[in-house]
Design an enzyme around this catalytic site. Structure first.
Site, PDB file in Angstrom:
ATOM      1  N   LYS A 107       0.801  -1.379  -0.128  1.00 44.79           N
ATOM      2  CA  LYS A 107       0.124   0.057   0.009  1.00 44.79           C
ATOM      3  C   LYS A 107       0.886   1.248  -0.201  1.00 44.79           C
ATOM      4  O   LYS A 107       0.287   2.243  -0.428  1.00 44.79           O
ATOM      5  CB  LYS A 107      -0.997  -0.093   1.303  1.00 44.79           C
ATOM      6  CG  LYS A 107      -2.067  -1.175   1.154  1.00 44.79           C
ATOM      7  CD  LYS A 107      -3.011  -1.061   2.011  1.00 44.79           C
ATOM      8  CE  LYS A 107      -4.212  -2.211   1.732  1.00 44.79           C
ATOM      9  NZ  LYS A 107      -3.695  -3.415   2.021  1.00 44.79           N
TER      10      LYS A 107
HETATM   11  C1  LIG Z   1      -4.457  -4.570   1.444  1.00 45.62           C
HETATM   12  C2  LIG Z   1      -3.560  -5.860   1.043  1.00 45.62           C
HETATM   13  C3  LIG Z   1      -3.855  -6.807   0.193  1.00 45.62           C
HETATM   14  C4  LIG Z   1      -5.045  -6.811  -0.661  1.00 45.62           C
HETATM   15  O1  LIG Z   1      -5.085  -5.878  -1.988  1.00 45.62           O
HETATM   16  P1  LIG Z   1      -6.438  -5.449  -2.409  1.00 45.62           P
HETATM   17  O2  LIG Z   1      -5.942  -4.206  -3.435  1.00 45.62           O
HETATM   18  O3  LIG Z   1      -7.265  -4.909  -1.418  1.00 45.62           O
HETATM   19  O4  LIG Z   1      -6.963  -6.372  -3.360  1.00 45.62           O
HETATM   20  C5  LIG Z   1      -3.098  -7.948  -0.029  1.00 45.62           C
HETATM   21  N1  LIG Z   1      -1.950  -8.050   0.786  1.00 45.62           N
HETATM   22  C6  LIG Z   1      -1.467  -7.191   1.587  1.00 45.62           C
HETATM   23  C7  LIG Z   1      -0.484  -7.375   2.541  1.00 45.62           C
HETATM   24  C8  LIG Z   1      -2.222  -5.912   1.772  1.00 45.62           C
HETATM   25  O5  LIG Z   1      -1.728  -5.274   2.766  1.00 45.62           O
END
Ligand SMILES: *Cc1c(COP(=O)(O)O)cnc(C)c1O
Length: 455
Positions: A107
């Site tokens: 993120k």
């Molecule tokens: C947020 C997150 C996901 C999921 O990603 P999306 O974009 O919501 O599908 C997967 N792995 C980790 C470590 C995350 O923080």
């Protein structure tokens, strides 16, 4: 570039307005009016590539130099010279490590840029916002880190008291910045989310403090993630398939957009944990909501994937009214069925899916450690299992590694007997002083707190 809502009933906006708005006023999600094509020449270096890929999306709201400067600053916070390195896992299968940013999860790629976009737009307009959000872990810390240096943004993140991991809590509570505030709410993640929704629904409160959100439906987050798919295909030197550990469908949607823009991506494999609404959709062509159960990969514990709406809009021939009606039926009945011709055209050629139980997750972490010596986090492990099931002869597979193993040390240690170490820049995290307040699950108390920290 202009942006339209997936539900067809909100004003058409330019990039800067879309970034600040997040959700459209009709409840829909903003998407560009058309999909641009990738530039013929892709510049070297990640920030330069990002600026080139994003140029058509930012339109005239930022100059090329401004965009480049924002990308340089955002990706200078990453600890690896390649920003998102591609590493070998096993024959024909590589990992793209998206976790070298400040909070060790993918993120950061989007939120380091989004924070800077926000601040730049607000400064130019001489406005301020108060970001309020609820987190069960990764999003809160990444959002905080993305705006910690922003002059015109304050942020309050609510998290469920005693229900986030120590590393995740400390990544939020040890940030020593006057615009950053965290609240431990006596309640669950759902309670925190309800409090945030209630603050947004209180029009007077929302207006007084200029509330804003940075959740995963913000267009700029999806846009920023497109870049590393382009980079993955470029580094692999030809067509690739990509597997994506998936929750809200934001990350894998960015992969679909990269493909739509002309990146040589064959298939996208959607990997879910036992909260498998998406995998069931790809098996049955029906989206059907059930309950959520906690897993070892908590950032993928979702009931309904909010970003799927953007793909649905495409499947409906970009008909906003049709998308709106379909979603309102889904809210009433808990079921959404896609027609066979839509499935055949949009889904079948591109998407594959698999699910992993917690047991599969642990087995995969262990097998990767045994064969390669590498430690992978539980989210990445869900991806690796799915990737192994969908490997094609002659097409390299890239699995998106979405979190650093030290972010989820308990699961990794359970699987391998080895406790992953935090990287150097966070090695003293467990000693840093924490700053947080504890509040009851009570809207008036939380609103009073938000009002007291607004600058
Ligand atoms: C947020 C997150 C996901 C999921 O990603 P999306 O974009 O919501 O599908 C997967 N792995 C980790 C470590 C995350 O923080």
């Amino acid at each position: 570039m202009r942006y339209v809502s997936t539900r067809g009933g909100a004003p058409v906006l330019g990039f800067a307005d879309v970034v600040l708005a997040g959700l459209a006023t009709d409840g829909g999600l903003y998407v560009p009016q058309e999909w641009p094509h990738l530039p013929a020449q892709l510049p070297d270096g990640y920030p330069a590539l990002a600026a080139a890929v994003l140029a058509p999306y930012v339109g005239n709201d930022f100059s090329a130099d401004q965009t480049r400067a924002l990308c340089d600053a955002a990706y200078a916070t990453f600890r690896h010279p390649d920003v998102v390195p591609l590493v070998d896992l096993e024959p024909g299968h590589r990992l793209m490590e998206l976790f070298h940013g400040p909070t060790l999860a993918f993120k950061d790629v989007a939120l380091q840029l989004l924070g800077r976009l926000f601040d730049s737009i607000l400064t130019a307009r001489n406005e301020r916002v108060m970001i309020v959000g609820a987190t069960s872990g990764d999003t809160g810390s990444a959002a905080i880190d993305g705006v910690r240096g922003c002059a015109n943004v304050d942020i309050v993140i609510l998290y469920p008291h005693g229900r986030v991991s120590e590393v995740q809590r400390r990544q939020m509570t040890t940030v020593d910045s006057p615009n950053v505030h965290t609240v431990a709410v006596d309640g669950t993640f759902d309670d925190c989310q309800d409090l945030v929704k209630a603050m947004f629904n209180d029009a007077a409160f929302r207006g007084r403090h200029n509330l804003s959100a940075v959740n995963s439906i913000n267009w700029a987050r999806v846009m920023a993630q497109v870049v590393y798919y382009v980079e993955a295909a470029r580094r692999a030197g030809g067509e690739i398939d990509v597997t994506v550990p998936t929750g809200n469908f934001g990350n894998v949607l960015s992969g679909w957009i990269a493909r739509r823009m002309g990146a040589p991506i064959g298939r996208l494999v959607v990997a879910s944990n036992q909260n498998d609404i998406l995998t069931r959709f790809f098996e049955s062509h029906e989206m059907r909501a059930t309950g959520v159960s906690p897993t070892l990969s908590p950032s993928m514990d979702i009931q309904v994937s909010s970003n799927f709406e953007r793909l649905l809009f495409e499947m409906n021939g970009r008909d906003g009214a049709m998308t709106r009606d379909q979603l309102s039926r889904f809210r009433q009945t808990g079921s959404l069925l896609v027609e066979p011709d839509q499935y055949g055209e949009w889904i079948a050629p591109v998407f594959r899916a698999s699910r992993a139980s917690d047991h599969d997750t642990l087995v995969t972490i262990r097998s990767v450690h045994e064969t390669t010596g590498m430690l992978i986090d539980p989210h990445t492990a869900v991806g690796v299992k799915a990737a192994r099931e969908h490997m094609r002869e002659g097409v390299p597979m890239v699995t998106m590694a979405t979190a650093h193993p030290a972010k989820f040390p308990d699961a990794v240690e359970r699987a391998t007997g080895v406790r992953p170490q935090l990287p150097e820049h966070l090695s003293d995290l467990l000693e840093r002083p924490e700053r947080t307040v504890n509040l009851p699950n009570d809207l008036a108390a939380v609103q009073q707190f938000v009002a007291s920290v607004a600058r």
